[in-house]
Write an enzyme that holds these catalytic residues in place. Sequence first.
Site, mmCIF file in Angstrom:
data_model
loop_
_atom_site.group_PDB
_atom_site.id
_atom_site.type_symbol
_atom_site.label_atom_id
_atom_site.label_comp_id
_atom_site.label_asym_id
_atom_site.label_seq_id
_atom_site.Cartn_x
_atom_site.Cartn_y
_atom_site.Cartn_z
ATOM 1 N N GLY B 42 -2.441 3.663 4.694
ATOM 2 C CA GLY B 42 -3.661 4.041 3.910
ATOM 3 C C GLY B 42 -4.734 3.288 4.434
ATOM 4 O O GLY B 42 -4.807 3.149 5.759
ATOM 5 N N ALA B 44 -5.909 0.247 4.981
ATOM 6 C CA ALA B 44 -5.599 -0.781 5.624
ATOM 7 C C ALA B 44 -4.991 -0.533 6.636
ATOM 8 O O ALA B 44 -5.229 -0.978 7.954
ATOM 9 C CB ALA B 44 -5.022 -1.992 4.803
ATOM 10 N N GLY B 45 -3.814 0.093 6.662
ATOM 11 C CA GLY B 45 -2.595 0.634 7.848
ATOM 12 C C GLY B 45 -3.296 1.486 8.921
ATOM 13 O O GLY B 45 -3.416 1.241 10.076
ATOM 14 N N ARG B 331 -13.456 -5.618 -15.468
ATOM 15 C CA ARG B 331 -12.549 -4.997 -16.025
ATOM 16 C C ARG B 331 -11.606 -5.618 -16.910
ATOM 17 O O ARG B 331 -11.268 -5.170 -18.041
ATOM 18 C CB ARG B 331 -11.659 -4.680 -14.894
ATOM 19 C CG ARG B 331 -12.368 -3.769 -13.759
ATOM 20 C CD ARG B 331 -11.621 -3.101 -12.825
ATOM 21 N NE ARG B 331 -12.257 -2.255 -12.046
ATOM 22 C CZ ARG B 331 -12.129 -1.698 -10.909
ATOM 23 N NH1 ARG B 331 -10.887 -2.137 -10.441
ATOM 24 N NH2 ARG B 331 -12.732 -0.654 -10.538
ATOM 25 N N GLU B 426 -4.092 -4.332 -0.084
ATOM 26 C CA GLU B 426 -3.617 -4.846 -1.295
ATOM 27 C C GLU B 426 -2.332 -5.591 -1.209
ATOM 28 O O GLU B 426 -2.020 -6.340 -2.276
ATOM 29 C CB GLU B 426 -3.200 -3.435 -2.230
ATOM 30 C CG GLU B 426 -3.225 -3.886 -3.841
ATOM 31 C CD GLU B 426 -3.307 -2.598 -4.675
ATOM 32 O OE1 GLU B 426 -3.672 -1.564 -4.247
ATOM 33 O OE2 GLU B 426 -2.899 -2.562 -5.721
ATOM 34 N N ARG B 436 -10.132 -8.448 -9.688
ATOM 35 C CA ARG B 436 -10.806 -7.705 -8.485
ATOM 36 C C ARG B 436 -12.076 -6.955 -9.046
ATOM 37 O O ARG B 436 -11.818 -6.521 -10.043
ATOM 38 C CB ARG B 436 -9.996 -6.908 -7.771
ATOM 39 C CG ARG B 436 -10.589 -5.979 -6.850
ATOM 40 C CD ARG B 436 -9.834 -5.111 -6.134
ATOM 41 N NE ARG B 436 -9.171 -4.013 -6.748
ATOM 42 C CZ ARG B 436 -9.862 -2.765 -6.897
ATOM 43 N NH1 ARG B 436 -11.136 -2.805 -6.587
ATOM 44 N NH2 ARG B 436 -9.188 -1.863 -7.583
HETATM 45 C C1 LIG Z 1 -6.597 5.714 -9.338
HETATM 46 C C2 LIG Z 1 -7.016 4.600 -8.338
HETATM 47 C C3 LIG Z 1 -8.279 4.485 -8.154
HETATM 48 C C4 LIG Z 1 -9.143 3.461 -7.307
HETATM 49 N N1 LIG Z 1 -10.442 3.531 -7.038
HETATM 50 C C5 LIG Z 1 -10.835 2.546 -6.450
HETATM 51 C C6 LIG Z 1 -12.250 2.484 -6.199
HETATM 52 O O1 LIG Z 1 -13.008 3.352 -6.418
HETATM 53 N N2 LIG Z 1 -12.763 1.499 -5.257
HETATM 54 C C7 LIG Z 1 -12.033 0.536 -4.650
HETATM 55 O O2 LIG Z 1 -12.500 -0.441 -4.037
HETATM 56 N N3 LIG Z 1 -10.507 0.566 -5.078
HETATM 57 C C8 LIG Z 1 -10.148 1.590 -5.663
HETATM 58 N N4 LIG Z 1 -8.692 1.527 -5.879
HETATM 59 C C9 LIG Z 1 -7.997 0.552 -5.688
HETATM 60 C C10 LIG Z 1 -7.578 0.985 -3.973
HETATM 61 O O3 LIG Z 1 -7.488 2.327 -3.889
HETATM 62 C C11 LIG Z 1 -6.038 0.547 -3.048
HETATM 63 O O4 LIG Z 1 -6.182 -0.740 -3.761
HETATM 64 C C12 LIG Z 1 -6.250 0.557 -1.766
HETATM 65 O O5 LIG Z 1 -6.489 1.873 -1.555
HETATM 66 C C13 LIG Z 1 -5.144 0.104 -1.199
HETATM 67 O O6 LIG Z 1 -4.795 0.439 0.121
HETATM 68 P P1 LIG Z 1 -3.992 -0.012 1.106
HETATM 69 O O7 LIG Z 1 -4.197 0.377 2.349
HETATM 70 O O8 LIG Z 1 -3.920 -1.685 0.881
HETATM 71 O O9 LIG Z 1 -2.455 0.566 0.475
HETATM 72 P P2 LIG Z 1 -2.221 2.117 0.157
HETATM 73 O O10 LIG Z 1 -3.378 2.982 0.399
HETATM 74 O O11 LIG Z 1 -1.412 2.022 -1.051
HETATM 75 O O12 LIG Z 1 -1.099 2.267 1.204
HETATM 76 C C14 LIG Z 1 0.262 1.964 1.439
HETATM 77 C C15 LIG Z 1 0.832 2.563 2.528
HETATM 78 O O13 LIG Z 1 2.082 1.809 2.815
HETATM 79 C C16 LIG Z 1 3.127 2.942 2.912
HETATM 80 N N5 LIG Z 1 4.313 2.127 2.580
HETATM 81 C C17 LIG Z 1 4.385 1.291 1.397
HETATM 82 N N6 LIG Z 1 5.700 0.944 1.475
HETATM 83 C C18 LIG Z 1 6.481 1.415 2.709
HETATM 84 C C19 LIG Z 1 7.542 0.883 3.227
HETATM 85 N N7 LIG Z 1 8.462 0.489 2.261
HETATM 86 N N8 LIG Z 1 8.012 1.839 4.215
HETATM 87 C C20 LIG Z 1 6.998 2.632 4.792
HETATM 88 N N9 LIG Z 1 5.664 2.766 4.346
HETATM 89 C C21 LIG Z 1 5.377 2.038 3.241
HETATM 90 C C22 LIG Z 1 2.696 4.044 2.175
HETATM 91 O O14 LIG Z 1 3.331 5.190 2.798
HETATM 92 C C23 LIG Z 1 1.264 4.092 2.550
HETATM 93 O O15 LIG Z 1 0.979 4.660 3.833
HETATM 94 C C24 LIG Z 1 -8.161 2.610 -6.853
HETATM 95 C C25 LIG Z 1 -6.814 2.413 -7.232
HETATM 96 C C26 LIG Z 1 -6.323 3.483 -7.991
HETATM 97 C C27 LIG Z 1 -4.957 3.441 -8.263
#
Ligand SMILES: Cc1cc2nc3c(=O)[nH]c(=O)nc-3n(C[C@H](O)[C@H](O)[C@H](O)COP(=O)(O)OP(=O)(O)OC[C@H]3O[C@@H](n4cnc5c(N)ncnc54)[C@H](O)[C@@H]3O)c2cc1C
Lengths: 247, 643
Positions: B42, B44-45, B331, B426, B436
Amino acid sequence: MDIKLKIWRQSGPKQAGFYEDHRVVADPHMSFLEMLDVLNEQLLEAGKDAVAFDHDCREGICGACSMVINGNPHGPRAGTTACQLHMREYHDGDEIVIEPWRAAAFPIIKDLVVDRSAFDRIQHAGGYVSVGTGSAPDANTIPIGKRESDEAFDYAACIGCGACVAACPNASAMLFVSSKVAHLSLLPQGKVERKVRVRKMVAAMDAEGFGGCTNHGECSAACPKSISVDAIALLNREYMFAGLARD
Amino acid sequence: MKLDAKIPSGPVQDKWDKARFELKLVNPANKRHHKVIIVGSGLAGASAAATLAELGYDVECFCFQDSPRRAHSIAAQGGINAAKNYQNDGDSVYRLFYDTVKGGDYRSREANVYRLAQVSVNIIDQCVAQGVPFAREYGGVLANRSFGGAQVSRTFYARGQTGQQLLLGAYSALNRQIAHGKVKMHPRTEMLDLVVVDGHARGIITRDLITGEIRPWAADAVLLATGGYGNVFYLSTNAKNCNVTATYRAYKRGAGFANPCFTQIHPTCIPVSGDYQSKLTLMSESLRNDGRVWVPRNKADLNKAPKDIPPEDRYYYLEERYPSFGNLVPRDVASRAAKKVCDDGFGVSKTGEAVYLDFATAIERDGKPAIEDRYGNLFEMYERISGENPYKTPMRIYPAVHYTMGGLWVDYNLMSNVPGLHVLGEANFSDHGANRLGASALMQGLADGYFVIPYTLGNYIATEYTGEVSTKHPAFARAEAEVRERQRKLLEIGSKSGSSRKSVDYFHRKLGKIMWEYCGMARNAAGLQKALTQIPELREQFWKQAYVPGGADELNPWLEKAGRVADFLEFSELMCHDALYRDESCGGHFREEHQTEEGEAVRRDDEFAHGAIWEYAGVGTPPTLHKEPLEFENVKLTTRSYK
Ligand SMILES: Cc1cc2nc3c(=O)[nH]c(=O)nc-3n(C[C@H](O)[C@H](O)[C@H](O)COP(=O)(O)OP(=O)(O)OC[C@H]3O[C@@H](n4cnc5c(N)ncnc54)[C@H](O)[C@@H]3O)c2cc1C
Ligand code: SF4
Ligand code: FES
């Protein structure tokens, strides 16, 4: 509402596939995938293998869901992914045929799940701006007109689902590739590498075994983000330009 | 468990500079000899993988989707914050820092938040350079809007799909490194365990989701960027496959889990329509900039069409209760207010759980084209799902689980208490406290990946790295055997359960109901105790009756799901323990025992101004509590007031 389903089942890439008949009672407010969830729940509680399909966001943005519904990739509604389709589009007694994307470059993995990694490989070939972290100038240094920026956006909206390939009689990936090329080549940041990019991405597309484009336009009609076929004309121009000009 | 936050000394403004100078560097020529595992692609990754590969590290990146572009980050709609002050409206790094600490209800670490605000400005530059098509003004400069809880316009956005555009940017940077051979990408591969060797995180065990192959991977450091666990509630706005497995398995291997009960309930989601509901759809918070929230003042009007209810009979409860912030309160405040009017019987749907979000005033003021330009795709999405046209009739919305502020504990360098295990996005707990602010998760994910971990990872490798380890080390074989055994058990239940068999979703839905009822928008001790007896019972049933078809050596989505739900069935208990322990109301954690007469949250700073970090003690055994005291040197703790 009582719905009859004819679903493609295939246990693995090399096994033969077949249609399987099912019935399910659906609610008009359900999404299409929720209707499939109900079917799967029935199958599981009867101790049978459920139907595998790709899905994740269920809001039309991740591009995971991918099924041909009564001959239309993502179903009947324009600009709508399968996960955003709702059962209120259907009537009691309707029969719905569900199949996977069919294209040589998208081999079937199981049931409705196909392998779309070819799309990723096309992007490895050049779908980026070569800018390392930390070396960017202030974001407002280069002004970009709202019109140009909006146009680039229209192409950047592609979700990489592959419906364009599934809809095309030649299984061509032109709409996908051209939307990627158009997005970057319309922005000043992407212009620098535009010639190399278009050549490399087109070569990668050809190497993956997608068919050629013969201007049917089915791709754009099936595209859930309504990407215009103008993208393809733009790609062709970029490609010619890249061929004529020297780097 | 040793918890040292490693916050640099000195004034908050100078801490990151100081850290960057003091953090040890790895010789450029040596970086390629260091393998880094990144789980998650995502924001972060993907940003971490691309950046670390640019620096020269040897990166292996994993995700369970078929392409990194599909990570859950893709779904973010509204925008990303940055203290650019392009609007000249009084924003600054300090103000973004201040707003974030206050918005988090004083349960986050000042130093981390300040750094986040500092690097926010670089994120926007980076994304624009990658070709992210942020919204622009006619003159060609970037546009901004204000977003939930902020009184300045600091949010950058890309129509209603900011997440997709930012992720495509990070994904393109990742692709470039894949093309250069610096990142090896493993899609459709799920991490099922963490491998700890001599106290350091040195690898993972994965399952190839296509072939079922289970295999070990060794590395010099492991980064988890695996997202949040909102799906413990079954219904949430998260993508269907989001889960807690990666962080929960790390917790079982010794990593501290911080503030697991801190959950964000988003006020503007499309309400539940039936039992078949599989997920909830968020309507971006940006809608509250122009939409006005109301319910009928009189119960007699509940069955009337909204247009037939005259203005004086509408209760614009946010505008009335919070005159200075109105519809833009944070929120948690907006969600609880909606719950209150619905609990009082004023909900506007069959289920009694919905309020109106009305655009009539804005359409009259700015014209339909302006509203269409701002929210066109969101209105379309709403119509597709609900069958109602929001240009003509108000939307109906209700709060839904959206984000989890809790996560694995990390120090200032984003390292957990298990050396070598770093946690980003996250998945960690660091920056948002108990609540948040909108548009801050995207900012944090990219800050962690592009601008923090590239500095801090090097320090770990330069100072604590213990030399090469291969998958031949017995710790790998042990972890692998445990993964196999668990998988065997999951597949075995079905063959024994006979006609009592139930689908995995059946259990997940039941768990979701327990969690929403007792550990949702409002919590109390008696309810949490009840959840703590019901969850183990449900877990026991699951291990007797859950039916998983198919085999281990093929694509088997039901097996994947079963593993994830099995983890949720343990993790949910941890959340309830934490919620029970935190005997105060703060941010998204509302304990009914602690509220004012008007129903506002009451914090108890004397006893709870700390992070609660839990150490695993066995399934069904209460976890052990550790505390990280929070010190506020810059921001004064006050009662959050949005009146
Ligand atoms: C509908 C919606 C709208 C949003 N809108 C906003 C916004 O407008 N502004 C804002 O700031 N935030 C928003 N957020 C929050 C934000 O999108 C997320 O908090 C953020 O994108 C998380 O990013 P991340 O990189 O931490 O994780 P993610 O994007 O969730 O990525 C997780 C990654 O980990 C991988 N993964 C997980 N577990 C495993 C495993 N066991 N083995 C292998 N791979 C794994 C997945 O495949 C994925 O690639 C929103 C969230 C939602 C649900
Ligand atoms: S161009 Fe349209 S149909 Fe093709 S992959 Fe992109 S979004 Fe899907
Ligand atoms: S499931 Fe994400 S687009 Fe359909």
